[in-house]
Design a protein around this motif. Sequence first.
Motif, PDB file in Angstrom:
ATOM      1  N   TYR A   1       0.840  -1.203   0.000  1.00 45.81           N
ATOM      2  CA  TYR A   1       0.000   0.000   0.000  1.00 45.81           C
ATOM      3  C   TYR A   1       0.876   1.254   0.000  1.00 45.81           C
ATOM      4  O   TYR A   1       0.617   2.191  -0.758  1.00 45.81           O
ATOM      5  CB  TYR A   1      -0.945   0.001   1.209  1.00 45.81           C
ATOM      6  CG  TYR A   1      -1.916  -1.149   1.175  1.00 45.81           C
ATOM      7  CD1 TYR A   1      -3.087  -1.075   0.433  1.00 45.81           C
ATOM      8  CD2 TYR A   1      -1.649  -2.335   1.855  1.00 45.81           C
ATOM      9  CE1 TYR A   1      -3.973  -2.137   0.380  1.00 45.81           C
ATOM     10  CE2 TYR A   1      -2.524  -3.404   1.806  1.00 45.81           C
ATOM     11  CZ  TYR A   1      -3.681  -3.303   1.063  1.00 45.81           C
ATOM     12  OH  TYR A   1      -4.548  -4.362   0.995  1.00 45.81           O
TER      13      TYR A   1
ATOM     14  N   TYR B   1       0.798   3.636  -3.427  1.00 43.12           N
ATOM     15  CA  TYR B   1       0.266   4.996  -3.300  1.00 43.12           C
ATOM     16  C   TYR B   1       1.362   6.052  -3.413  1.00 43.12           C
ATOM     17  O   TYR B   1       1.126   7.132  -3.953  1.00 43.12           O
ATOM     18  CB  TYR B   1      -0.511   5.165  -1.994  1.00 43.12           C
ATOM     19  CG  TYR B   1      -1.768   4.330  -1.937  1.00 43.12           C
ATOM     20  CD1 TYR B   1      -2.671   4.320  -2.995  1.00 43.12           C
ATOM     21  CD2 TYR B   1      -2.049   3.534  -0.839  1.00 43.12           C
ATOM     22  CE1 TYR B   1      -3.816   3.544  -2.946  1.00 43.12           C
ATOM     23  CE2 TYR B   1      -3.199   2.766  -0.785  1.00 43.12           C
ATOM     24  CZ  TYR B   1      -4.074   2.769  -1.848  1.00 43.12           C
ATOM     25  OH  TYR B   1      -5.214   2.015  -1.798  1.00 43.12           O
TER      26      TYR B   1
ATOM     27  N   GLY C   1      -0.826   5.641   2.395  1.00 44.26           N
ATOM     28  CA  GLY C   1      -0.594   4.207   2.150  1.00 44.26           C
ATOM     29  C   GLY C   1      -0.318   3.462   3.437  1.00 44.26           C
ATOM     30  O   GLY C   1      -0.811   2.347   3.640  1.00 44.26           O
TER      31      GLY C   1
END
Length: 139
Positions: free
Chosen positions: A87, A91, A128
Amino acid sequence: MTIFLKLIIIGFISGMILAASGKIIRLTTGNKAEILLYNMDYMPVLKKWSDKWITGIIFHYMTCIVSAVVLFYMLVPFGWETNIWPYVLVYTAGSGVLYFLSLLTDKPPASDSFSSWFYWTFSHAIFGFAVGSLIKWWI
C-alpha cells in the motif's frame, strides 16, 4: 461486518489522515500541494462542478475509498492484502506520477515545484501506511 464495508471505512479514515497531513504541511510550510487533493480542473466531465467546494471534498473521499478497495482486491491473488508495504509503495509511486496532472490546471502548485511534489508524495506515503495498517489491524 463484511470486508467490503470495512474497506470503505478504512478508505474514508485514511482519506481523513491524508487531508490532515496535507493541511498540516500547508500550515507549517505554506506549500499548496494540498490543493491537488480537491482539484478536478483536469477532468473534462467533472470540471463543470469544480467551482463548488463540496464536489472537491466528495472527489477526494471517493478516490480514497475506491483506491483502498481496489488495491486490496488486486493484492488478494498474491496473498499480500494484509501487508502494509504494498500500500505504501503503490500509493507513493502512483501519487508521485499523478502529481504531474498539475500541468493541466492553472491552480497551484506549480508542476515544476520539487517541494510540492515531495510533500504531495510524502503525504500519500502516509496515506498508504494508514490504509495498510488499518487493513492489517482490522481485516
